[in-house]
Design an enzyme around this catalytic site. Structure first.
Site, PDB file in Angstrom:
ATOM      1  N   THR A  37       9.516   0.608   2.746  1.00  0.00           N
ATOM      2  CA  THR A  37       9.807  -0.610   1.454  1.00  0.00           C
ATOM      3  C   THR A  37      11.247  -0.409   1.019  1.00  0.00           C
ATOM      4  O   THR A  37      11.622  -1.497   0.760  1.00  0.00           O
ATOM      5  CB  THR A  37       8.618  -0.280   0.558  1.00  0.00           C
ATOM      6  OG1 THR A  37       8.827   1.085   0.026  1.00  0.00           O
ATOM      7  CG2 THR A  37       7.117  -0.322   0.781  1.00  0.00           C
ATOM      8  N   THR A  38      11.554   0.963   0.793  1.00  0.00           N
ATOM      9  CA  THR A  38      13.095   0.924   0.243  1.00  0.00           C
ATOM     10  C   THR A  38      13.997   0.513   1.403  1.00  0.00           C
ATOM     11  O   THR A  38      14.843  -0.246   0.970  1.00  0.00           O
ATOM     12  CB  THR A  38      13.429   2.503   0.020  1.00  0.00           C
ATOM     13  OG1 THR A  38      12.450   2.793  -0.945  1.00  0.00           O
ATOM     14  CG2 THR A  38      14.725   2.482  -0.861  1.00  0.00           C
ATOM     15  N   ASP A  97       1.411   6.663   2.011  1.00  0.00           N
ATOM     16  CA  ASP A  97       2.318   6.157   2.739  1.00  0.00           C
ATOM     17  C   ASP A  97       2.349   6.908   4.386  1.00  0.00           C
ATOM     18  O   ASP A  97       2.309   6.118   5.373  1.00  0.00           O
ATOM     19  CB  ASP A  97       3.822   6.387   2.157  1.00  0.00           C
ATOM     20  CG  ASP A  97       4.029   5.580   1.193  1.00  0.00           C
ATOM     21  OD1 ASP A  97       3.144   4.600   0.897  1.00  0.00           O
ATOM     22  OD2 ASP A  97       5.147   5.486   0.765  1.00  0.00           O
ATOM     23  N   ASP A 152       9.206   5.849  -4.622  1.00  0.00           N
ATOM     24  CA  ASP A 152       8.703   5.019  -3.536  1.00  0.00           C
ATOM     25  C   ASP A 152       9.118   3.412  -3.987  1.00  0.00           C
ATOM     26  O   ASP A 152       8.813   2.922  -4.929  1.00  0.00           O
ATOM     27  CB  ASP A 152       7.097   4.900  -3.612  1.00  0.00           C
ATOM     28  CG  ASP A 152       6.241   3.949  -2.674  1.00  0.00           C
ATOM     29  OD1 ASP A 152       6.758   3.859  -1.483  1.00  0.00           O
ATOM     30  OD2 ASP A 152       5.488   3.090  -3.157  1.00  0.00           O
TER      31      ASP A 152
END
Length: 533
Positions: free
Chosen positions: A97-98, A390, A64
């Site tokens: 997020t990545t 998530d 994550d």
């Protein structure tokens, strides 16, 4: 006088540092690109994991992006901007997020090449802004909304949950967990209040033993000699000291001239506690839940009154319990009529693995539920919880904003195509900046293919050709290593996540690109201790 004005002059305090122009810009680019390179190997369904070892020796295994970036300490200011941006993405929509970090880093990588060609940063920013606008419009036009058809919307939610979980630890059990997540979010009836979904982690069993419980589970035990099952419970939720009342003045002493006097003090304390318990019982309750400890004497008094007493329910536990049972947390008990009690139909003890938990069913807030996660190690449980969090966040966002787009690099290629088309119609240097924006967007499907071990150049060329032929729903099929129709494969993502990713990445990259000076404050001097021990 002329020679005096030309002499370099330091206006900063001794120890302060300054980086100017190209040096400052290069420092920013290097820091931001390094952060992007750090997390890009975790992108996509075949992304790799990272092991994070904290100073205290705690091991975290995760892919994550937000968790990785939170755990590392960065010193570079531009890198800190990207770390903060990934936190905002995580708080705002829960996923991507990545992607957002990698896109911002790729934009800055392209900007570095343009600045080397002597294109001014403001020209690049002007081109990027126009590119962001057309990419956003293309994303909006490519989005589908099935909120009017409950069956198709349910299928959309399941596909989104599967797509979100496919890049996580839970990818091999994504059908099981996507159904869990969708059932939990649909119980919220559109409120999006994820506080009502409680996640409990219990070691033992396998991940597939995880299940959704329609009620609330509290990981505590019922007091000694008290009823273990209670129907139609009236619950008083409190945050009050139920230990023997101590004299609260710091440093005070009590002197007595005989042991009988000590017994008198103890008796007075007992009497005070008895009066407090009597005040609590006047609320007409049959269940008392306290955030703090309940000592033996008050526990005995509750048992005599036939009241179930639960102690040390930690703060998040009592907060969530107050929410789902419809009660309020009380700390004083002089006015029973002003205290709002919680209610539920049944409280009983249940066994999960080797542990006993307290189960509340028929709670006032009907949408409340608990997801019980099982797993072999603590690291697996922690990563499963992050993955599920998530998915729950993305689903809650999708229920509020029901539009969906297609994943597998399809949306990025769609946006890259319209940006590239705009660049071909735009005169001047801004067109070069737009081309660089399109290249950065195309890097996301390239990295997804690279991480899976496929020939990214060939796959991305095929995908680009498919989009030129107006096959706008085509993307990468990473299980087969080819391109495919995302509609048929059911690879769907939330429109909100994609839009937030595009806007956050372009704004962060633009902000770093504007920098032409980095000034570091002088470190604070250590003053020797005047009064050593």
């Amino acid at each position: 006088m002329a020679s005096l004005s030309m002499a370099p002059m330091n206006i900063f305090r001794h120890g302060a540092d300054e980086e100017k122009a190209e040096t400052a810009r290069l420092s920013s680019f290097v820091g931001a690109i390094a952060i992007g390179d750090l997390v890009k190997s975790t992108l996509g369904p075949k992304g790799m994991d990272k092991i994070l070892l904290s100073g205290g020796g705690t091991v975290t295994v995760t892919n994550d992006g937000a968790t990785i970036l939170k755990a590392i300490g960065v010193d570079n200011p531009a890198a800190k901007v990207l770390v903060d941006m990934s936190k905002v993405q995580d708080d705002e929509v829960g996923d991507g997020t990545t992607s957002v970090t990698v896109l911002a880093a790729e934009l800055l990588r392209e900007a570095e090449l343009l600045i080397a060609k002597k294109i001014h940063p403001q020209t690049i920013i002007a081109g990027w802004r126009k590119a962001t606008q057309v990419a956003r419009d293309a994303l909006r036009e490519g989005a589908a909304d099935h909120s009017n058809d409950p069956d198709r919307f349910q299928e959309d939610l399941l596909n989104i949950a599967r797509t979100t979980l496919s890049s996580k630890l839970l990818t091999h059990h994504k059908d099981h967990f996507s159904k869990l997540a969708v059932d939990a979010v649909m119980r919220l009836k559109g409120s999006g209040n994820l506080e009502a979904i409680h996640v409990i982690k219990k070691l033992g069993g396998s991940l597939t033993d995880s299940y959704l419980d329609e009620g609330f589970l509290l990981d505590k035990k019922i007091g000694v000699n008290q009823p273990k099952r209670l129907e139609n419970a009236n619950i008083l939720i409190a945050n009050t000291g139920m230990d023997t009342d101590k004299i609260k003045i710091f440093g005070s002493r009590v002197r007595v001239d005989s042991t009988a006097k000590v017994a008198e003090i103890e008796q007075a304390e007992k009497q005070k506690m008895k009066e407090k318990v009597e005040r609590i019982l006047k609320h007409g309750i049959n269940c008392f839940i306290n955030r703090q400890l309940i000592y033996n004497y008050p526990e005995q008094l509750f048992a005599q009154a036939g009241v179930m007493a639960i102690e040390h329910a930690d703060f998040s536990g009592v907060e969530r319990l107050a929410l789902v049972t419809g009660g309020e947390i009380a700390s004083t008990f002089d006015h029973p009529e002003m205290v709002k009690l919680g209610h539920c139909k049944l409280i009983e003890e249940v066994m999960i693995g080797e542990d006993t938990l307290i189960h509340f069913s028929g709670v006032a807030m009907g949408e409340a539920c608990t997801i019980v996660l099982r797993g072999a190690t603590q690291q697996i449980l922690d990563e499963a919880e992050r993955s599920l969090h998530d998915a729950l966040c993305v689903l809650a966002q999708t229920v509020k904003e029901p539009r969906t787009v297609y994943g597998g690099g399809c949306s990025e290629m769609l946006m890259a195509k319209v940006v590239s088309d705009l660049a071909h119609r735009t005169p001047g240097k801004e067109a070069v900046a737009m081309e660089s924006f399109a290249k950065a967007l195309q890097m996301l499907p390239t990295i997804i293919a690279d991480n899976a071990g496929y020939d990214s150049a060939d796959l991305v060329a095929q995908l680009r050709a498919a989009h030129q032929e107006n096959k706008t729903t085509y993307g990468l099929d990473m299980s087969a290593g080819t391109i495919g129709d995302m509609v048929a494969l059911g690879i769907t993502e939330s429109f909100q996540v994609k839009r937030q990713m595009l806007l956050s990445a372009s704004e962060a990259a633009e902000m770093i690109l504007r920098v032409d000076n980095i000034i570091k404050a002088a470190p604070r001097k250590r003053v020797p201790d005047q009064h050593p021990c």
